[in-house]
Design a protein around this motif. Structure first.
Motif, PDB file in Angstrom:
ATOM      1  N   LEU A 119     -10.079  33.012  29.004  1.00  0.00           N
ATOM      2  CA  LEU A 119     -10.793  31.596  28.537  1.00  0.00           C
ATOM      3  C   LEU A 119     -10.361  30.438  29.305  1.00  0.00           C
ATOM      4  O   LEU A 119      -9.089  30.542  29.583  1.00  0.00           O
ATOM      5  CB  LEU A 119     -11.068  31.508  27.548  1.00  0.00           C
ATOM      6  N   SER A 120     -10.821  29.447  29.471  1.00  0.00           N
ATOM      7  CA  SER A 120     -10.530  28.208  29.983  1.00  0.00           C
ATOM      8  C   SER A 120      -9.389  27.300  29.572  1.00  0.00           C
ATOM      9  O   SER A 120      -9.123  27.546  28.238  1.00  0.00           O
ATOM     10  CB  SER A 120     -11.696  27.304  30.276  1.00  0.00           C
ATOM     11  N   VAL A 355     -11.687  12.480  44.767  1.00  0.00           N
ATOM     12  CA  VAL A 355     -11.859  13.246  43.991  1.00  0.00           C
ATOM     13  C   VAL A 355     -12.061  12.606  42.756  1.00  0.00           C
ATOM     14  O   VAL A 355     -11.208  11.696  42.346  1.00  0.00           O
ATOM     15  CB  VAL A 355     -10.475  14.338  43.709  1.00  0.00           C
ATOM     16  N   SER A 356     -13.071  13.250  41.648  1.00  0.00           N
ATOM     17  CA  SER A 356     -13.300  12.550  40.223  1.00  0.00           C
ATOM     18  C   SER A 356     -13.438  13.445  39.675  1.00  0.00           C
ATOM     19  O   SER A 356     -13.701  14.754  39.703  1.00  0.00           O
ATOM     20  CB  SER A 356     -14.626  11.659  40.476  1.00  0.00           C
ATOM     21  N   PHE A 357     -13.064  13.278  38.215  1.00  0.00           N
ATOM     22  CA  PHE A 357     -12.983  14.141  37.194  1.00  0.00           C
ATOM     23  C   PHE A 357     -13.394  13.823  35.808  1.00  0.00           C
ATOM     24  O   PHE A 357     -12.911  12.616  35.725  1.00  0.00           O
ATOM     25  CB  PHE A 357     -11.655  15.108  37.045  1.00  0.00           C
ATOM     26  N   LYS A 358     -14.023  14.300  35.037  1.00  0.00           N
ATOM     27  CA  LYS A 358     -14.263  14.180  33.533  1.00  0.00           C
ATOM     28  C   LYS A 358     -14.360  15.255  32.746  1.00  0.00           C
ATOM     29  O   LYS A 358     -14.747  16.451  33.152  1.00  0.00           O
ATOM     30  CB  LYS A 358     -15.664  13.303  33.498  1.00  0.00           C
ATOM     31  N   PHE A 359     -13.951  15.150  31.619  1.00  0.00           N
ATOM     32  CA  PHE A 359     -13.955  16.345  30.489  1.00  0.00           C
ATOM     33  C   PHE A 359     -15.232  16.290  30.007  1.00  0.00           C
ATOM     34  O   PHE A 359     -16.174  15.549  30.272  1.00  0.00           O
ATOM     35  CB  PHE A 359     -13.049  15.966  29.222  1.00  0.00           C
ATOM     36  N   SER A 360     -15.603  17.592  29.639  1.00  0.00           N
ATOM     37  CA  SER A 360     -17.055  18.031  29.197  1.00  0.00           C
ATOM     38  C   SER A 360     -17.542  17.226  27.986  1.00  0.00           C
ATOM     39  O   SER A 360     -18.633  17.152  27.780  1.00  0.00           O
ATOM     40  CB  SER A 360     -17.095  19.476  28.991  1.00  0.00           C
ATOM     41  N   ASP A 361     -16.649  16.891  27.174  1.00  0.00           N
ATOM     42  CA  ASP A 361     -17.031  16.216  25.976  1.00  0.00           C
ATOM     43  C   ASP A 361     -17.434  14.693  26.329  1.00  0.00           C
ATOM     44  O   ASP A 361     -17.382  13.829  25.114  1.00  0.00           O
ATOM     45  CB  ASP A 361     -16.099  16.426  24.891  1.00  0.00           C
ATOM     46  N   THR A 362     -17.351  14.115  27.422  1.00  0.00           N
ATOM     47  CA  THR A 362     -17.439  12.626  27.666  1.00  0.00           C
ATOM     48  C   THR A 362     -18.008  12.493  28.972  1.00  0.00           C
ATOM     49  O   THR A 362     -18.126  13.256  29.866  1.00  0.00           O
ATOM     50  CB  THR A 362     -15.845  11.878  27.706  1.00  0.00           C
ATOM     51  N   ILE A 396      -5.674  20.397  37.959  1.00  0.00           N
ATOM     52  CA  ILE A 396      -6.628  20.678  38.829  1.00  0.00           C
ATOM     53  C   ILE A 396      -6.089  21.235  39.964  1.00  0.00           C
ATOM     54  O   ILE A 396      -6.597  22.297  40.562  1.00  0.00           O
ATOM     55  CB  ILE A 396      -7.161  19.263  39.291  1.00  0.00           C
ATOM     56  N   LEU A 397      -5.017  21.241  40.413  1.00  0.00           N
ATOM     57  CA  LEU A 397      -4.353  21.807  41.526  1.00  0.00           C
ATOM     58  C   LEU A 397      -4.105  23.056  41.457  1.00  0.00           C
ATOM     59  O   LEU A 397      -4.243  23.941  42.288  1.00  0.00           O
ATOM     60  CB  LEU A 397      -2.943  21.024  41.993  1.00  0.00           C
ATOM     61  N   VAL A 398      -3.890  23.583  40.056  1.00  0.00           N
ATOM     62  CA  VAL A 398      -3.528  25.113  39.745  1.00  0.00           C
ATOM     63  C   VAL A 398      -4.914  25.710  39.103  1.00  0.00           C
ATOM     64  O   VAL A 398      -4.942  26.765  38.680  1.00  0.00           O
ATOM     65  CB  VAL A 398      -2.351  25.393  38.866  1.00  0.00           C
ATOM     66  N   ARG A 399      -6.011  24.765  39.373  1.00  0.00           N
ATOM     67  CA  ARG A 399      -7.229  25.232  38.919  1.00  0.00           C
ATOM     68  C   ARG A 399      -7.496  25.795  37.384  1.00  0.00           C
ATOM     69  O   ARG A 399      -8.343  26.360  37.113  1.00  0.00           O
ATOM     70  CB  ARG A 399      -7.785  26.581  39.714  1.00  0.00           C
ATOM     71  N   MET A 400      -6.553  24.823  36.637  1.00  0.00           N
ATOM     72  CA  MET A 400      -6.731  25.114  34.949  1.00  0.00           C
ATOM     73  C   MET A 400      -8.015  24.340  34.892  1.00  0.00           C
ATOM     74  O   MET A 400      -8.882  24.616  33.798  1.00  0.00           O
ATOM     75  CB  MET A 400      -5.529  24.558  34.423  1.00  0.00           C
ATOM     76  N   LEU A 401      -8.393  23.227  35.661  1.00  0.00           N
ATOM     77  CA  LEU A 401      -9.519  22.306  35.539  1.00  0.00           C
ATOM     78  C   LEU A 401     -10.260  22.297  36.724  1.00  0.00           C
ATOM     79  O   LEU A 401      -9.642  22.415  37.876  1.00  0.00           O
ATOM     80  CB  LEU A 401      -9.192  20.811  35.004  1.00  0.00           C
ATOM     81  N   GLU A 402     -11.435  21.929  36.739  1.00  0.00           N
ATOM     82  CA  GLU A 402     -12.372  22.027  37.721  1.00  0.00           C
ATOM     83  C   GLU A 402     -12.886  20.548  38.269  1.00  0.00           C
ATOM     84  O   GLU A 402     -13.280  19.967  37.282  1.00  0.00           O
ATOM     85  CB  GLU A 402     -13.532  22.984  37.764  1.00  0.00           C
ATOM     86  N   GLU A 419      -9.114  31.810  45.451  1.00  0.00           N
ATOM     87  CA  GLU A 419      -9.214  32.597  44.212  1.00  0.00           C
ATOM     88  C   GLU A 419      -8.150  31.953  43.386  1.00  0.00           C
ATOM     89  O   GLU A 419      -7.034  31.711  43.798  1.00  0.00           O
ATOM     90  CB  GLU A 419      -8.733  34.154  44.691  1.00  0.00           C
ATOM     91  N   LYS A 420      -8.451  31.880  42.065  1.00  0.00           N
ATOM     92  CA  LYS A 420      -7.567  31.410  41.128  1.00  0.00           C
ATOM     93  C   LYS A 420      -6.283  32.036  41.135  1.00  0.00           C
ATOM     94  O   LYS A 420      -5.103  31.205  40.892  1.00  0.00           O
ATOM     95  CB  LYS A 420      -8.366  31.200  39.985  1.00  0.00           C
TER      96      LYS A 420
END
Length: 605
Positions: A119-120, A355-362, A396-402, A419-420
């Motif tokens: 799981l993530s 590069v832009s990023f936001k968490f899923s709950d915001t 993000i660099l280790v692909r824990m987050l996309e 591949e992760k």
């Protein structure tokens, strides 16, 4: 129900065998009272009109013996042999059920554990550990017990009631109907009981998970509790959750007591009614003395299984709730649902482009249009205020987050296409709060590869500036570090974590504030050793310590979700902005400290 029983699908033939044996057992028991009836009516009372449902060859064998005592002895021996056969069936039933139960539990535990591992990162940040542990233990146990023990009892009930009705109808249809009077009442009460149990068990599970969480937090955080003298507060907190669990469990137990008391009362009344009816029918000449004795034995075949249906229905409610809780986790897509397929050679060239990023709950972006370049072999520091997104870039660099928008290229290949597992095999990350296993120091350093030899372990420990500390321990590298490394200082834990990463010789290493617990001198030693061991290693250092950042080849300053400045220490310390402000504070403190030390006659960072 499908989700509940899908775990039995790989073992359907074993389940069919269990159901068949479970069905046969009560049918075979239905002939036991016939032996008693034969002995009483035919051997002792000499009633030739009495009939039994025993196989014809058995009756013909008994009829060849004229002496009553000898005939009774033979009937007893045959019954003993028959019951031994039934005992073998019961043993096989128990053995197969146990085997079936453990196979299901093994599959469920492994599937759930593997899924949780996959799981993530975001899921593990938000999950309640106590609740997760309960789902992996008691919920699986509840499902296992129902599928392997309670569900087969349905076949036992079917076989028992069917055989019981047939045998009692053979004795007396009237006696059979009187015995069955309570069955509809027990069935209706079982349905109401099921509805209550299912709802109440769900509530009990939630309360128990809260209590488990309190236990887990306090066991892990016992040093913090003691440091702040919060023992009484935490004891009161646990007492509160324990009382909630006790009260909710009591409500469930009260319902169980009422149901079983009510059904037991009905059965006692039913025994009395059946016995009275049997005596009256006997006096009227409708049934024999043997029929009365056999009829009393058949009551248990009709009434008790229906009563047991209430337990099965109650356990079904529990199993459904437990199954829903387990399936709730399994229904969450694992992080490898989004994955790349490429495994390119990675040397350490990294390029961020808008590069832009936001968490899923915001809806608010944490990172906005971040762009920078890191070349192979460079040491790059990323600094910024708390919450500016420094650790997010590392994840993000280790692909824990996309990342949501923009492009990240590793040696010219888009990160999302790699591949992760391959990314993490080549890009290592060392966290600020490393996790150490309850193993020896040596085992912790080579945790990712048991085949690493001692020379490489010692080399990595030297580079991480922890070797001297380790050899001063009584057992050296064989020293147990305790749960989560509690026997070590914060700096020692961080340096062992650094050695654990260095021993793998990855081309890119990210220090996510993982040098915060070591002094400046050791910090420099580690970074110099790293560079000396491999000039091509790309190092990314996320830090709040400007004295660490100033030694980097390049410094990236994050502010308000974007890149505020990029340059060397000499360049940024002269430009107006966040970095200069931080350096003015931390640099002046550093200079003051050095002067104080010099005045004391020593220079020791």
């Amino acid at each position: 129900m499908y989700k509940l029983f899908r775990w039995a699908k790989p073992y359907k033939f074993l389940l069919i065998l269990i159901l068949f044996v479970t069905l046969i057992i009560p049918i075979t028991y239905s002939y036991v009272p016939q032996f008693i009836k034969y002995a009483v009516d035919i051997i002792f009372e000499r009633d030739p009109s009495s009939k039994v449902t025993l196989p014809r060859f058995t009756v013909e064998f008994f009829q060849t013996i004229t002496d009553p005592l000898k005939a009774a002895l033979i009937v007893g021996i045959v019954l003993l042999v028959y019951q031994t056969f039934r005992a073998a069936l019961l043993f096989l039933s128990g053995y197969f059920k146990g085997l079936f139960a453990e196979k299901i539990a093994y599959d469920m535990r492994n599937n759930l554990y593997v899924h949780i591992q996959n799981l993530s990162y975001s899921y593990h940040n938000d999950v309640d550990t106590g609740d997760l542990i309960q789902r992996c233990t008691s919920d699986i146990d509840t499902i296992k017990k129902f599928i392997s023990l309670q569900f087969p009892q349905v076949m036992h009930i079917i076989g028992s009631v069917t055989a019981g009705i047939f045998q009692m109808a053979f004795i007396s249809v009237e006696l059979m109907l009187i015995t069955l009077i309570v069955v509809p009442i027990v069935l209706v009460s079982s349905i109401f009981y099921f509805r209550f149990v299912r709802r109440k068990f769900d509530e009990v599970e939630l309360v128990e998970s809260d209590m488990t969480t309190v236990i887990q937090e306090n066991v892990n955080g016992v040093r913090v509790v003691k440091a702040f003298a919060m023992e009484k507060h935490e004891i009161d907190r646990f007492d509160k959750e324990s009382k909630r669990f006790r009260d909710e469990s009591k409500k469930l137990n009260d319902a169980m007591a009422k149901f079983w008391g009510f059904s037991d009362g009905l059965i006692i009344l039913q025994y009395g009614a059946t016995m009275i009816a049997a005596i009256l029918l006997n006096r009227a000449g409708a049934i024999s003395t043997g029929d009365i004795m056999a009829g009393i034995m058949y009551i248990s075949m009709l009434v008790y299984p229906i009563r047991g249906l209430g337990r099965i229905i109650g356990d079904l409610g529990k199993a459904i709730v437990a199954s829903q809780r387990v399936d709730e986790i399994l229904s969450i897509p694992d992080e490898y649902a989004i994955n790349g397929t490429l495994q390119p050679e990675i040397s350490g060239n990294i390029e961020f482009n808008n590069v832009s990023f936001k968490f899923s709950d915001t809806d608010k972006h944490l990172l906005k249009n971040v762009s920078f370049t890191i070349n192979k072999g460079e040491t790059v520091a990323i600094v910024g205020k708390t919450g500016s997104g420094k650790s997010t870039i590392a994840n993000i660099l280790v692909r824990m987050l996309e990342y949501d928008e923009g492009s990240i290229k590793i040696d010219g290949v888009e990160l999302k296409n790699i591949e992760k597992h391959w990314v993490r095999k080549n890009i290592g990350i060392i966290l600020q709060e490393p996790f150490l296993y309850t193993k020896t120091i040596s085992e912790n350093i080579k945790i990712a590869d048991d085949n690493i030899n001692s020379d490489r372990i010692h080399g990595a420990a030297n580079a991480a500036a922890i070797h001297k500390d380790i050899i001063n321990f009584n057992l050296g590298y064989e020293t147990l570090v305790g749960e989560k490394g509690v026997t070590l200082s914060g700096g020692q834990k961080q340096r062992i974590a650094i050695a654990r990463m260095l021993v793998l010789e990855k081309p890119v290493i990210i220090f996510d504030d993982s040098l915060s617990a070591v002094d400046t001198k050791t910090d420099v030693e580690i970074r110099n050793a790293l560079k000396n061991s491999n000039k091509d290693i790309t190092s990314i250092i996320i830090t709040h310590r400007i004295t660490t950042a100033k030694e980097a080849d390049k410094i990236i300053v994050l502010e308000n979700g974007g890149v505020a400045a990029i340059g060397t220490h000499d360049e940024l310390s002269k430009q107006e902005g966040l970095y200069k402000s931080l350096w003015n504070i931390q640099g002046s403190l550093e200079n003051e400290f050095i002067h104080l030390v010099k005045d004391g006659g020593e220079v020791n960072e």
